[in-house]
Design a protein around this motif. Sequence first.
Motif, PDB file in Angstrom:
ATOM      1  N   GLY A  85       0.843  -1.200   0.000  1.00  0.00           N
ATOM      2  CA  GLY A  85       0.000   0.000   0.000  1.00  0.00           C
ATOM      3  C   GLY A  85       0.873   1.243   0.000  1.00  0.00           C
ATOM      4  N   ALA A  86       0.692   2.084  -1.050  1.00  0.00           N
ATOM      5  CA  ALA A  86       1.436   3.341  -1.112  1.00  0.00           C
ATOM      6  C   ALA A  86       0.943   4.270  -0.004  1.00  0.00           C
ATOM      7  N   LEU A  87       1.687   5.343   0.234  1.00  0.00           N
ATOM      8  CA  LEU A  87       1.324   6.299   1.287  1.00  0.00           C
ATOM      9  C   LEU A  87       0.628   7.500   0.662  1.00  0.00           C
ATOM     10  N   ASN A  88      -0.453   7.909   1.301  1.00  0.00           N
ATOM     11  CA  ASN A  88      -1.283   8.957   0.699  1.00  0.00           C
ATOM     12  C   ASN A  88      -1.151  10.275   1.459  1.00  0.00           C
ATOM     13  N   GLY A  89      -0.143  11.039   1.090  1.00  0.00           N
ATOM     14  CA  GLY A  89      -0.019  12.397   1.610  1.00  0.00           C
ATOM     15  C   GLY A  89       0.849  12.565   2.827  1.00  0.00           C
ATOM     16  N   ASN A  90       1.031  11.516   3.596  1.00  0.00           N
ATOM     17  CA  ASN A  90       1.796  11.641   4.839  1.00  0.00           C
ATOM     18  C   ASN A  90       2.229  10.239   5.283  1.00  0.00           C
ATOM     19  N   ARG A 106       9.217   5.529  17.660  1.00  0.00           N
ATOM     20  CA  ARG A 106       8.655   5.271  16.315  1.00  0.00           C
ATOM     21  C   ARG A 106       9.437   4.148  15.645  1.00  0.00           C
ATOM     22  N   ILE A 107       8.696   3.434  14.790  1.00  0.00           N
ATOM     23  CA  ILE A 107       9.329   2.408  13.958  1.00  0.00           C
ATOM     24  C   ILE A 107       9.175   2.835  12.506  1.00  0.00           C
ATOM     25  N   CYS A 108      10.317   2.907  11.829  1.00  0.00           N
ATOM     26  CA  CYS A 108      10.320   3.334  10.429  1.00  0.00           C
ATOM     27  C   CYS A 108      10.704   2.129   9.582  1.00  0.00           C
ATOM     28  N   SER A 109       9.703   1.539   8.985  1.00  0.00           N
ATOM     29  CA  SER A 109       9.985   0.375   8.161  1.00  0.00           C
ATOM     30  C   SER A 109      10.249   0.827   6.718  1.00  0.00           C
ATOM     31  N   THR A 110      10.560  -0.134   5.875  1.00  0.00           N
ATOM     32  CA  THR A 110      10.879   0.218   4.487  1.00  0.00           C
ATOM     33  C   THR A 110       9.651   0.229   3.578  1.00  0.00           C
ATOM     34  N   HIS A 111       8.483  -0.199   4.101  1.00  0.00           N
ATOM     35  CA  HIS A 111       7.241  -0.127   3.311  1.00  0.00           C
ATOM     36  C   HIS A 111       6.089   0.273   4.228  1.00  0.00           C
ATOM     37  N   GLY A 112       5.260   1.207   3.762  1.00  0.00           N
ATOM     38  CA  GLY A 112       4.058   1.557   4.527  1.00  0.00           C
ATOM     39  C   GLY A 112       4.326   2.586   5.601  1.00  0.00           C
TER      40      GLY A 112
END
Length: 395
Positions: free
Chosen positions: A169-174, A218-224
């Motif tokens: 799922g792409a990210l929509n705006g933020n 925070r967790i910053c993954s590579t997708h989503g």
Amino acid sequence: MIHEIASDIYYVGINNRSKELFESLWPVPSGVSYNSYLILDEKVALVDACDLNMIQEYADQLENLLNGRPVDYLIINHMEPDHSGAIKMLRQMYPDMKIIGNLKTFGMLKGFYSIEDNLHQVADGDTLTLGKHTLRFILTPMLHWPETMMTYESTTETLFSGDAFGCFGALNGNPVDKNIDTTPYWDEMRRYYAAIVGKYGIPVQTALKKLKDIPLSRICSTHGPVWEEQLADAIAAYDRYSRYEGEDGVVIAYGSMYGNTGQLAEKIAEQLSRRGVKKIIIHNVSVSEPSQILSDIFRYKGLILGAPVYNNALFPKMESLLMDIRSRQIANRVYACFGSYVWTRNALNRLSEFGNEMKWKSATVHVCQECSCDLRSQDGCVQLASSFTDLLNGE
Ligand SMILES: Cc1cc2nc3c(=O)[nH]c(=O)nc-3n(C[C@H](O)[C@H](O)[C@H](O)COP(=O)(O)O)c2cc1C
Ligand SMILES: [Fe+2]
Ligand SMILES: [Fe+2]
């Protein structure tokens, strides 16, 4: 998309909305994001990159944000080309950029991109100071490749987790969960896990233990999405999936050429419902997409598989599902099976042996119907549902 997610830490990922099949296997109807992060400090560090297909948009975005500054370090948490594809180009843009990875990373870096110089090798627990920010490297092998690692930034309590906790799922705006409606991403996290990470339950558990005492904002993954408000839910989801813990509910997956096996699936569902099972998901394996079936199998603790005999073996689409389940070592399921034949009964044997092989709790009754769904096979469905729900209810 550029978005500051913590003090001087920027999301610099790219959406791909034209990809149809991720890994040429998994449909991504809502697209996919390749997340990358830039830390602006005395030294500039880039954490993960993106797919080669998106390089132009990515490079432009970095240049805008960097305003003439070079990237000093590229941290490679994962070498899969959806993140590493941009590395060669980044090296050309920033010739002095030092690449940070572990021993396994560098073997792959040479293999994929013939890069062998200006590397800085890290081991588990090593740190790197950028100025105000300090990075710590946490090796998490086989999540889901051998070189996979995570990078922790301690002043902002930010974990760059690689593919772990990622979703289709792409990210929509933020990118940040608190700023968006994350509802659709949860199913897509489970489908991503089931499709891509599902085989590696034990390495996921090992990684979760390593993360247990680390303070996380925070967790910053590579997708989503970036998980901030819902960070604990993301960790809990990974814990459940990797322990193969199923919710209440039953997946019935069947194959059927002429509808006779399909009729058994419907009868069994009716009987389960009569016995109080509310959550019943039925998949025709010739129609449902495999990652969706796997995602539901990961979700629910009951599993009933049915298929006809085909050329003296199991209906091929069901055989393919068995392979997908076996390769993911899906454990702890309550199981029953059913099948149809005309002259050899071996599909059902294959299905019932599969339950034993997977060490699942199997119902004592399976249904094996000859030619069509007659009164005898319908009675079989009643018996099967009764035996199965007894097991489900732990009787
Ligand atoms: C190509 C093909 C191969 C089949 N091979 C076998 C077989 O080896 N043994 C058998 O008992 N039945 C075999 N069958 C019969 C099916 O198993 C049987 O028709 C079954 O009822 C089909 O269930 P369905 O109506 O759910 O498709 C075969 C059918 C087809 C079309
Ligand atoms: Fe990956
Ligand atoms: Fe990935």
